[in-house]
Design a protein around this motif. Structure first.
Motif, PDB file in Angstrom:
ATOM      1  N   VAL A 172       0.812  -1.219   0.000  1.00  0.00           N
ATOM      2  CA  VAL A 172       0.000   0.000   0.000  1.00  0.00           C
ATOM      3  C   VAL A 172       0.845   1.269   0.000  1.00  0.00           C
ATOM      4  CG1 VAL A 172      -1.949  -1.125   1.110  1.00  0.00           C
ATOM      5  CG2 VAL A 172      -0.223  -0.012   2.524  1.00  0.00           C
ATOM      6  N   ILE A 173       2.172   1.095   0.155  1.00  0.00           N
ATOM      7  CA  ILE A 173       3.078   2.247   0.103  1.00  0.00           C
ATOM      8  C   ILE A 173       3.955   2.078  -1.125  1.00  0.00           C
ATOM      9  CG2 ILE A 173       4.979   3.445   1.250  1.00  0.00           C
ATOM     10  CD1 ILE A 173       3.819   2.393   3.916  1.00  0.00           C
ATOM     11  N   GLY A 174       4.083   3.155  -1.884  1.00  0.00           N
ATOM     12  CA  GLY A 174       4.886   3.084  -3.107  1.00  0.00           C
ATOM     13  C   GLY A 174       6.335   3.428  -2.831  1.00  0.00           C
ATOM     14  N   PHE A 175       7.176   3.247  -3.861  1.00  0.00           N
ATOM     15  CA  PHE A 175       8.600   3.546  -3.718  1.00  0.00           C
ATOM     16  C   PHE A 175       8.858   5.051  -3.641  1.00  0.00           C
ATOM     17  CE2 PHE A 175       8.364  -0.704  -5.469  1.00  0.00           C
ATOM     18  CZ  PHE A 175       9.185  -1.371  -4.576  1.00  0.00           C
ATOM     19  N   ASP A 176       7.814   5.823  -3.896  1.00  0.00           N
ATOM     20  CA  ASP A 176       7.947   7.274  -3.751  1.00  0.00           C
ATOM     21  C   ASP A 176       7.609   7.723  -2.340  1.00  0.00           C
ATOM     22  OD1 ASP A 176       5.286   6.675  -3.755  1.00  0.00           O
ATOM     23  OD2 ASP A 176       4.752   7.978  -5.449  1.00  0.00           O
ATOM     24  N   GLY A 177       7.305   6.753  -1.458  1.00  0.00           N
ATOM     25  CA  GLY A 177       6.999   7.115  -0.085  1.00  0.00           C
ATOM     26  C   GLY A 177       5.569   7.595   0.111  1.00  0.00           C
ATOM     27  N   LYS A 178       4.733   7.407  -0.924  1.00  0.00           N
ATOM     28  CA  LYS A 178       3.328   7.836  -0.818  1.00  0.00           C
ATOM     29  C   LYS A 178       2.409   6.617  -0.798  1.00  0.00           C
ATOM     30  CE  LYS A 178       3.999  12.094  -3.476  1.00  0.00           C
ATOM     31  NZ  LYS A 178       3.744  12.705  -4.784  1.00  0.00           N
ATOM     32  N   MET A 179       1.227   6.823  -0.205  1.00  0.00           N
ATOM     33  CA  MET A 179       0.226   5.759  -0.208  1.00  0.00           C
ATOM     34  C   MET A 179      -0.246   5.546  -1.642  1.00  0.00           C
ATOM     35  SD  MET A 179       0.349   5.400   3.014  1.00  0.00           S
ATOM     36  CE  MET A 179      -0.835   4.064   3.186  1.00  0.00           C
ATOM     37  N   ASN A 180      -0.471   4.282  -2.003  1.00  0.00           N
ATOM     38  CA  ASN A 180      -0.923   4.016  -3.370  1.00  0.00           C
ATOM     39  C   ASN A 180      -2.444   3.837  -3.417  1.00  0.00           C
ATOM     40  OD1 ASN A 180      -1.531   1.425  -2.570  1.00  0.00           O
ATOM     41  ND2 ASN A 180       0.260   0.488  -3.517  1.00  0.00           N
ATOM     42  N   GLU A 181      -2.956   3.359  -4.565  1.00  0.00           N
ATOM     43  CA  GLU A 181      -4.410   3.320  -4.785  1.00  0.00           C
ATOM     44  C   GLU A 181      -5.135   2.398  -3.811  1.00  0.00           C
ATOM     45  OE1 GLU A 181      -2.108   2.124  -6.761  1.00  0.00           O
ATOM     46  OE2 GLU A 181      -2.526  -0.029  -6.822  1.00  0.00           O
ATOM     47  N   LYS A 182      -4.392   1.454  -3.222  1.00  0.00           N
ATOM     48  CA  LYS A 182      -5.045   0.522  -2.296  1.00  0.00           C
ATOM     49  C   LYS A 182      -5.397   1.206  -0.969  1.00  0.00           C
ATOM     50  CE  LYS A 182      -3.201  -3.763  -4.178  1.00  0.00           C
ATOM     51  NZ  LYS A 182      -1.880  -3.494  -4.795  1.00  0.00           N
ATOM     52  N   ALA A 183      -4.906   2.425  -0.796  1.00  0.00           N
ATOM     53  CA  ALA A 183      -5.202   3.153   0.441  1.00  0.00           C
ATOM     54  C   ALA A 183      -6.430   4.035   0.278  1.00  0.00           C
ATOM     55  CB  ALA A 183      -4.004   3.981   0.863  1.00  0.00           C
ATOM     56  N   GLY A 184      -7.170   3.807  -0.806  1.00  0.00           N
ATOM     57  CA  GLY A 184      -8.425   4.521  -1.003  1.00  0.00           C
ATOM     58  C   GLY A 184      -8.245   6.026  -1.011  1.00  0.00           C
ATOM     59  N   LYS A 185      -9.008   6.684  -0.170  1.00  0.00           N
ATOM     60  CA  LYS A 185      -8.967   8.150  -0.202  1.00  0.00           C
ATOM     61  C   LYS A 185      -7.672   8.718   0.363  1.00  0.00           C
ATOM     62  CE  LYS A 185     -11.544   8.576   4.113  1.00  0.00           C
ATOM     63  NZ  LYS A 185     -12.773   9.050   4.762  1.00  0.00           N
ATOM     64  N   PHE A 186      -6.865   7.852   0.944  1.00  0.00           N
ATOM     65  CA  PHE A 186      -5.578   8.340   1.474  1.00  0.00           C
ATOM     66  C   PHE A 186      -4.462   8.280   0.433  1.00  0.00           C
ATOM     67  CE2 PHE A 186      -8.085   6.712   5.002  1.00  0.00           C
ATOM     68  CZ  PHE A 186      -8.136   7.836   5.818  1.00  0.00           C
ATOM     69  N   GLN A 187      -4.817   7.821  -0.752  1.00  0.00           N
ATOM     70  CA  GLN A 187      -3.828   7.717  -1.822  1.00  0.00           C
ATOM     71  C   GLN A 187      -3.156   9.063  -2.062  1.00  0.00           C
ATOM     72  OE1 GLN A 187      -5.366   6.389  -5.591  1.00  0.00           O
ATOM     73  NE2 GLN A 187      -3.370   6.549  -6.606  1.00  0.00           N
ATOM     74  N   GLY A 188      -1.853   9.019  -2.281  1.00  0.00           N
ATOM     75  CA  GLY A 188      -1.131  10.240  -2.611  1.00  0.00           C
ATOM     76  C   GLY A 188      -0.533  10.934  -1.400  1.00  0.00           C
ATOM     77  N   LEU A 189      -0.969  10.556  -0.212  1.00  0.00           N
ATOM     78  CA  LEU A 189      -0.396  11.173   0.987  1.00  0.00           C
ATOM     79  C   LEU A 189       0.948  10.512   1.315  1.00  0.00           C
ATOM     80  CD1 LEU A 189      -3.444  11.458   3.442  1.00  0.00           C
ATOM     81  CD2 LEU A 189      -2.445  13.246   1.992  1.00  0.00           C
TER      82      LEU A 189
END
Length: 715
Positions: free
Chosen positions: A288-305
């Motif tokens: 759920v965490i990407g290599f950019d250190g951000k939440m990915n799409e599996k984190a729902g509305k938290f994506q991108g944080l």
RNA sequence: GACCGUUUAGCUCAGUGGUAGAGCGCUUCGUUCACAUCGAAGAAGUCGGGGGUUCAAAUCCCUCAACGGUCACCA
């Protein structure tokens, strides 16, 4: 001669003469026993620091063995220092408002190459200023073509032997630096962080990382925990910040019933323990965490944080939904940080190349236990064995460009990897597809460094060097890279050559600032060794580093000590001046009792210095020299010679000349300069080491025994 | 949690069983004749605490403490 010794008039001239005369190459003693040290290659991108000045002990060993007539090689080099160098370069880019992603791979590599080539000569000239008698005709760079070829071949051999494999595993990933690291490059820091107690349906569990809950694929309890036994093997319904969900409960012995509530969320993609639990229970991996250190799409509305933002957002949401039972604000634990940027290391699933270490470690352990490789100080043996006996597989992939690109190509048709010893393959080794792509990653810089002793000696251009000088005699470095480098050299050396890479491992301590604090750029207390060389002279700096601290211990840089060793240099200069320029009329050829006594004591000193050097007790040798030259020879013999009716100039010169030889490995410049004035001709650097009879005089240290005798004389 | 190192004179540190040492600092004296970047003399230490082994311990063993470091997957 000048009234006072001026190192600025001497050092550069002498060094150039030595180098031009060929004194640094082993061929100067063609018939001698081989003695070799490979210099730990300093980073090519940066000036030397005080740790490098401690290589003076290698120069002492080298000069001692050279004078003893050994065929002596000290091989210099420079390290491309992969990630370290790219990090420094990226800092520079940042200042220009750029980032590495603004460049194509090839251009970035080329730029760093130029950056390094511009900096490398600085480091090399500094090694010269310290007086290091390195064989510059054999210098190597870790990115020299022939070195790279050997590194490739080793990788291929490991691959063919089944000791290198590619696997998707959790790796230590720094989302700020954009690369994975080996376990050794992770540092741990104690921190106080909130421990959140979260409701999971009928259960409550404690976690420091609520933002990873989207990656949970199970909840675990201890199999014997009576409170929760009824749930094991079942699915429970839970309310989450993203709505209702079902999750499996597993029983696993790793859970400590006494910690928190005795319930653990299992997040296999973001926690090393959980990854292992997942393997045991066949749980899926959910990243759920990407290599950019951000939440990915599996984190729902938290994506991108970013992770930290997501944590507070999730906690806030849970609070609103009543899912938060309580928060322990005083929870103290250790968290993993990137050794370089000190940001948290994220365990992330990534396909990487791993080296199977157990089979490589076993022969290394044997070699150490069988005392084929000895360590000085001996305490480091235990540390090394402990590391080797518990070693885990080594992730050697790095997601950077500055380094040796991994010679592996992935087939886009069958996904199989083709590994070569460097040459570009035409097609996939399995399905013969022509569409193959080289791995973007480069080797961990320590992977190539671990091959340094044999890689250098195989590529000097002299075919006999490997045969003559391998295994090398001594590997000398600071203890902080014992596991990073020394242990790995032992393993890779034995693997590749079937021989140990070196016989003795000699480890010096850390040079700290005058207050005893570690020098670091962030602390702002870094002292440039070359500035001190400029101010006090190389000889004084060298002597100060060796004198007064037991070898292997840390030492605080001491200005009073530097001043004392500079006075010592001046004292020697003036002894020379007296003997050479102030010859009284009353010299005779007769040798008196006093003369015989000083000759005998000088021989004792020669034995003491020699034995101390061979036992790597450099501080003992330095102290004996200091004490004898100043307080025995100068204060007693020379002083007394002024008042005697007849003085033997022969003895005076003979003893002094011997003292210059004994001191030469420690203070090469001033001794050479005076020696040339005393007896012009053969350079001191290649003079024969003073002879001494083998007999010992008992256990007492030399300095003390000479004092005791003088005390007796008075009575 | 395990392991390692350090703890000796005011400061920085040597010293692995046999009457406590060095450098710097301090005190006193000397020195135009190699060196004031010199020489001579001196003051200064319950060798972290406690216990043990030994004829004898700074040194070996046990234990405690402080400081520093390394390794270890505990949410």
């Amino acid at each position: 001669m000048d009234k006072a010794y001026d190192h600025k008039k001497v050092e550069q001239r002498i060094y150039e003469r030595w180098e031009k005369s060929g004194a640094f190459v082993p061929e100067v003693n063609p018939g001698g026993e081989p003695f070799s040290i490979i210099l730990p290659p300093p980073n090519a991108n940066a000036p030397l620091h005080f740790g490098h000045a401690m290589y003076v002990v290698e120069d002492i060993l080298i000069r001692y063995h050279r004078m003893k007539g050994d065929k002596t090689l000290w091989l210099p080099g420079a390290d491309h220092a992969g990630f370290e160098t790219q990090f420094v370069y990226e800092k520079q880019l940042q200042k220009e408002g750029k980032s590495r992603f603004d460049f194509k791979r090839e251009d970035l590599y080329k730029n760093i190459w130029d950056f390094v080539q511009a900096n490398r000569p600085i480091m090399e000239s500094q090694l010269r200023k310290l007086g290091f008698s390195l064989d510059w005709t054999r210098k190597k760079f870790t990115l020299d073509e022939d070195i790279v070829k050997i590194v490739y071949a080793t990788f291929k051999k490991l691959y063919d032997d089944g000791l290198v494999y590619r696997a998707e595993r959790l790796v230590n990933y720094c989302t700020f630096d954009g690369t994975s690291f080996s376990d050794l490059e992770v540092v741990y820091e104690e921190q106080k962080n909130p421990l959140f107690y979260i409701k999971y349906g009928p259960l409550v569990l404690a976690t420091t990382r609520p933002e990873t809950k989207f990656g949970d694929t199970a909840v675990a309890v201890h199999p014997d925990d009576k409170r929760y036994q009824k749930y094991i093997g079942k699915e429970i319904e839970i309310e989450t910040v993203l709505g209702k969900a079902k999750i499996k409960v597993v029983g696993d012995g790793f859970v400590d019933p006494n910690f928190g509530t005795g319930v653990v969320k299992i997040t296999p993609a973001h926690d090393f323990d959980d990854f292992e639990v997942a393997k045991r229970h066949n749980l899926p991996l959910k990243q759920v965490i990407g290599f950019d250190g951000k939440m990915n799409e599996k984190a729902g509305k938290f994506q991108g944080l970013y992770i930290k933002q997501a944590r507070s957002a999730v906690v806030e949401e849970m609070r609103k939904k009543g899912l938060l039972e309580k928060i322990d604000e005083n929870y103290i634990h250790r968290i993993a940080l990137c050794y370089k940027c000190k940001n948290p290391i994220e365990p992330l699933p990534l396909e990487q190349w791993f080296v199977k270490m157990k089979p490589l470690a076993a022969p290394a352990i044997n070699a150490i236990k069988a005392k084929k490789i000895k360590m000085y100080p001996t305490r480091h043996t235990q540390t090394t064995l402990q590391f080797l006996e518990n070693i885990k597989d080594w992730n050697i992939s790095r997601q950077i460009v500055w380094g040796i690109r991994i010679p592996a190509w992935e087939c886009s048709d069958c996904d199989e990897w083709t590994v070569t010893a460097g040459e570009n393959p035409k097609s996939c080794s399995k399905c013969k597809s022509l569409i193959i792509n080289q791995d973007d990653d480069v080797f961990d810089t320590w992977f190539s460094s671990s091959q340094w002793p044999f890689a250098t000696l195989m590529t000097t251009g002299n075919d006999n060097d490997f045969k003559t000088f391998y295994p090398t005699s001594v590997m000398e470095t600071m203890y902080d890279i014992l596991l990073f480098w020394v242990a790995r050299m032992i393993m890779m050396g034995i693997y590749k050559t079937s021989e140990i890479p070196f016989k003795d491992v000699v480890l010096h301590g850390m040079v700290k600032d005058p207050l005893g604090k570690k020098m670091s750029k962030s602390r702002g207390n870094v002292i440039d060794p070359l500035e001190l060389v400029e101010q006090y002279g190389a000889d004084s700096v060298r002597f100060a580093l060796v004198y007064g601290t037991a070898f292997g211990n840390d030492q605080a840089l001491s200005y009073p000590k530097l001043q004392a060793t500079r006075y010592f240099a001046n004292k020697i200069w003036n002894i020379g001046r007296f003997i050479i320029e102030f010859k009284p009329e009353r010299y005779s050829k007769k040798i008196s009792g006093k003369d015989r006594e000083i000759l005998g004591k000088t021989e004792d000193l020669a034995r003491c210095v020699s034995e101390s050097i061979e036992k790597y007790r450099f501080h003992d040798a330095a102290e004996a020299l200091y004490e004898f030259i100043w307080h025995e020879f100068a204060d007693k013999y020379v002083e007394e010679a002024k008042t005697r009716r007849e003085v033997s100039q022969i003895v005076l010169e003979e003893v002094f000349s011997t003292l210059l030889k004994l001191l030469h490995p420690f203070m090469p410049f001033i001794t050479e300069e005076i020696y040339q004035k005393l007896s012009p001709g053969k350079p001191l650097i290649i003079e024969k080491w003073p002879h001494f009879a083998k007999a010992t005089r008992g256990k007492q240290s030399f300095a003390r025994s000479s004092k005791d005798e003088s005390a007796n004389e008075k009575k």
